[in-house]
Design an enzyme around this catalytic site. Sequence first.
Site, PDB file in Angstrom:
ATOM      1  N   TYR A   1     -15.297  41.968   4.242  1.00  0.00           N
ATOM      2  CA  TYR A   1     -14.742  42.978   5.143  1.00  0.00           C
ATOM      3  C   TYR A   1     -14.022  44.035   4.310  1.00  0.00           C
ATOM      4  O   TYR A   1     -13.658  43.810   3.140  1.00  0.00           O
ATOM      5  CB  TYR A   1     -13.812  42.362   6.180  1.00  0.00           C
ATOM      6  CG  TYR A   1     -12.571  41.695   5.610  1.00  0.00           C
ATOM      7  CD1 TYR A   1     -11.389  42.405   5.440  1.00  0.00           C
ATOM      8  CD2 TYR A   1     -12.585  40.350   5.264  1.00  0.00           C
ATOM      9  CE1 TYR A   1     -10.250  41.798   4.921  1.00  0.00           C
ATOM     10  CE2 TYR A   1     -11.452  39.731   4.755  1.00  0.00           C
ATOM     11  CZ  TYR A   1     -10.283  40.462   4.583  1.00  0.00           C
ATOM     12  OH  TYR A   1      -9.165  39.857   4.071  1.00  0.00           O
TER      13      TYR A   1
ATOM     14  N   ASP B   1     -10.471  16.598  36.247  1.00  0.00           N
ATOM     15  CA  ASP B   1     -11.053  15.862  37.365  1.00  0.00           C
ATOM     16  C   ASP B   1     -11.275  14.436  36.882  1.00  0.00           C
ATOM     17  O   ASP B   1     -11.697  14.206  35.752  1.00  0.00           O
ATOM     18  CB  ASP B   1     -12.320  16.514  37.905  1.00  0.00           C
ATOM     19  CG  ASP B   1     -13.494  16.454  36.941  1.00  0.00           C
ATOM     20  OD1 ASP B   1     -13.273  16.528  35.709  1.00  0.00           O
ATOM     21  OD2 ASP B   1     -14.639  16.358  37.412  1.00  0.00           O
TER      22      ASP B   1
ATOM     23  N   HIS C   1      -8.789  32.785   0.569  1.00  0.00           N
ATOM     24  CA  HIS C   1      -9.854  33.774   0.475  1.00  0.00           C
ATOM     25  C   HIS C   1      -9.332  34.946  -0.341  1.00  0.00           C
ATOM     26  O   HIS C   1      -8.124  35.087  -0.561  1.00  0.00           O
ATOM     27  CB  HIS C   1     -10.348  34.206   1.868  1.00  0.00           C
ATOM     28  CG  HIS C   1      -9.594  35.349   2.458  1.00  0.00           C
ATOM     29  ND1 HIS C   1      -8.269  35.277   2.800  1.00  0.00           N
ATOM     30  CD2 HIS C   1      -9.991  36.607   2.769  1.00  0.00           C
ATOM     31  CE1 HIS C   1      -7.877  36.439   3.307  1.00  0.00           C
ATOM     32  NE2 HIS C   1      -8.900  37.263   3.287  1.00  0.00           N
TER      33      HIS C   1
END
Length: 857
Positions: A288, A591, A233
Site C-alpha cells: 500500500y 436460539d 510489517h
Amino acid sequence: MESEASLPAEADTVIVGAGIVGCNLAYQLSELGRDDIVVIDQGPMPTTGGSSTHAPGIMFQTTEHKILTKFAGYSREVYSRLEGQDGEQAYNRVGGIEVARSDERMDYLRRRVEWAESWGIPDPQILSPEEVKEKLPLVDSDQIQGGYYSPSDGQVSGVVACDALAREAMENGATFVPHTRTEDIEIKDGNVREVVTENGTITCEDIVVATNIWARQLGEKIGVHLPVVPVEHQYTVTESLEELSDNQVDISNHPLFENYHNVSGDKAKRLLIGPDRPILRDQDNAMYFRTHGDAYGIGSYNHESLVPDPEELGGNDPNGEQGSIHEFTEYHMNNATHPDRQEKAPRQASNELLPATDGADLDYKYNGMYSTAPNGLPVLGPVEGYNGLWTAMGSWVTHAGGVGKAVAEWMVNGVPRLDDERIDLAHADVNRFDAHEGSWDFARDLGAEEYRMIYSIVHPKWVWTDNQRDIRRTPMYHTHKEYGAELWAEAGWEEPQWFESNTDLLTEYADRIPERGDWEGKYWSPIEGAETLNVRENVGLHDMTSFNKMEVVGSSAGEFLQYLCTNDMDLDVGDITYTLMCNQAGGVRADITVTRTDDDRYLLLTTGREVGNNHVAWVREHSPEDIVVNDVTSDLAAMICTGPNARKVLSEIATTDLSDEEFPFYTSQQFFVKNVPVTALRLSFAGELGWELYTPSEYGETLWNHILEAGEEYDIRPYGNGALNALRIEKGFRLWGDDLHTEHNPYEAGLGWAVDLNTEFIGKDAVAAAANGDNIEHKVACLTLDDEDTTVLSHRPIFDGDEPIGYVHSAEYGYTVGACVVYTYLPPEYAEPGTEVEILYEGTRYDATVREEPLLE
C-alpha cells in the site's frame, strides 16, 4: 495533549492503553455520561509509542466482514468531526484506490463494490486504468487492469486523532495518566478490584484492556489466555521525489510535532503530513502507498510472517526506543519471501507500479507491529468469569472509532450499537475462543496465518490447511476418514463437509444438481447435493458433536431458564421446547432447544462453530449462585439420524418404541441403542423425520457404527455440513450468526411464535414493543432465484431498481425445491410473498422472488 495528571486512588472505569482504541473508548464513554474515567499508558501522551504512533493511518473501509466495514464507516464519521490542534479536520478524505494486476483480482474488486453496496459505503466505483491514472498520476497504468475507488476513504494520523479524542474526553471529565506501566490486575471473588501499576494501585469497578500488542502479557497474569499476537510489517518513506516537488510541506510548526519527534525521531517530519491524493493499495503484491508531502510512503505485507514473542517485546524505552517497532529488515524488502507471492520482491513491485520510486533512497524505514487474532477480527466485550473485566483489542486506526462506540454502548447500555443501531459482535466477542486457542503455539501459528492471508483473495468458505489442524476430533473422526470425509476446521473441530464415499449417489441425483461457476463452486462438491437428496428421500447420519451443549442444574433451574428464555419453560421431564434468548434491546442473542431431563436438570442445545461459546458465556453470566452451568460439548458425542427411513433404521437397534404415539415430536427419552446408552430427542435440524442422539463421548464411535450397520439395508449414508445447510435452509430453519443474530428481534426474524409474552424474560419490554408493531424496521424474507441453475453466496446486495434494500444473509441451493434459496431482511413492504427484487452477484443482476416460508412443509 501532554497530560501531567497523577494516578488517582480510585475510579469507576480504568482503560489500560491510550492508543487509538483507548482514546476512542474514553471519548465515547464520556459522551454517554461516564465522567470518572482514568486512562493509563506506559508512554507519553498523545504519542504513546504503540502502533497508533507509527501507523500511516490509511483507511480503506470496504471488506467482506460487515462489522469491520461498519466500524470503518463510523470511524470515518468520528474522525471527520474531530479538529486537530492545528485547527484542521483530523480526517483526510482523499479517497482510496485499490488496483488489480490480474483477472482474478479484477473480479475481486467487483466483489468489493458489491460489499460496499451491502454495507452502505457511499458511491463505490470501478475505474479503468486510465481513470486510475487521472487520480494517481504517478501510477503506471500499463501495469494494471483497473481499480476500485471509494471516494470517502482516506487517512487519519493516529497521534492527531488520539490527541483530539483525549481532549474531548478530558473536557467531559476523563483523566489521562502517562508514563504509568500496568503490572497486574487484582481479582477477588470473580470481580475486578484494582489495577496495579508501577506508580501505585487504582481501585475501580470496570477495567478495559486496550493494549493491543501487549494484551497477551497482561491477560496471562490473571489467567486469561487471549489469542492476540503481535505481527510485523514493513513501512518506508522515500526521499524527496522530483515528481512531487510541488508538494513540499514543513510540518515542524505543528503543535504536536515536538511531542511526536521526541518519541519517533525524524520520521515524525513525514508521518505527521497527510496525503494530498488518494491512498493506494496493490493487493496482488500485498503493498500500500500514500504521499507524505514530496515523498511516497510504501507499506509492505509482502514478506514471510514475523511473529515476535510478546514476552520479549518489553515496553517503550525512556530513551526513545518504541516497543512497537523492530529494526527494518532490508532482506524482506528486496527479496520475495512471502510464501504465496514468489514472483517478485516488494521493492520491485513498488518500482513497477510507481516508477518514480525506482532508485529512490528510503529515508525512513521500520518494521512496525500491530495485533491480530485467529479470525482476523477484534477481541471485544466482557470476559466470562471476571465481572468488570472488558477487552477492546485487535483493532487498527481504521476500525477503532467503531470499536470505541460499540464497546462504550455495551458497557453503559448493555448492547453494542453504532449510530443508534444494534450491531452484532458475535464473531468479535472475546468469549468466542476455545481453550486451545489460548495456547501460544496456536495463537502464534494462526496469527502468522492471518498475516499471510492479508490482501489475499480469500473465499468465504476457506479454512486453513497447513497449521494447527487435527486438534479436536469427534469420536467418529477415524470412521469419517474411512468414508473419505472432506474435513474442515470449525472451532478446532475436524468436521465433515461431504463424504467421497457418497460419490456413487451422483449417478442417481446428478440431473438435480446444477453445476456452479468458478467462485461459488470453490470449496463445494456436487456430493453435497446428492447427500441432501438422499436424506430427503431415504436416510442419513450426521455428526453434530461440535454443536454447543450445556447442562443447567439446580433446584431453581426452571425459574432461571424462564428468566433467560422467551418461550414458556413450564416443561415436564422429557419435554423439549424451541426458544430464544434475547439481549436487553430485544435482539436475538441465541436460539436454543431446551430439554428437561430431570426434575432439576435441563439440556440446552445451541449453535456450534466459534459463536457457540458466546452463548455458553451468556448463560453463565446471568446464572444465579445456586445454579450450575456445565459446558458438556466435549462430554457428549452427538449425531442425528434423519430421513423418511430413520424410524426403520433405529427401530432395528433401539430398546424403545419409536412410534409417534409412544415417542411424540419434541419429546425426549433415555434408552439403549444395542449396548450404548443414549438420550434421544425427537427433532431434526434437517427438517425430516429424525432423532438427535446423545451419548458419553467414549461411546460415540460405537453408536455411530451401530447405526450405519443397522441402516445398510436402507442404504443409509453419512452426510456433512454442506448437505445440512441445504436441508435446513429449505425448511426455513434459522442459522444463528448467519440469518439470525442480535440486530433483529424475534418478530423481525419471523420467530414470534417462540415468544410467550405472559412470561418474564431478559429484553421483554423491547420484544413486547416489537410484538405491537414497534421497532420493526426489517422483516425476514425467503427468496428463490428465478434462474433455477444459478447459486449465489452471501453478503451480496439486493436491489429494487437502483436502490439497495438489503443483502444476502445466507444462501444455498435447495436441491429439493430446485432453486437457490436466499434468506435476507428487507423493509416490511418488500418482505411480502410475490415481491420481485434483484440480487447483484459477481457483476450480474439476478431476478429473485419473495416466497412463502417454509418452502418445504
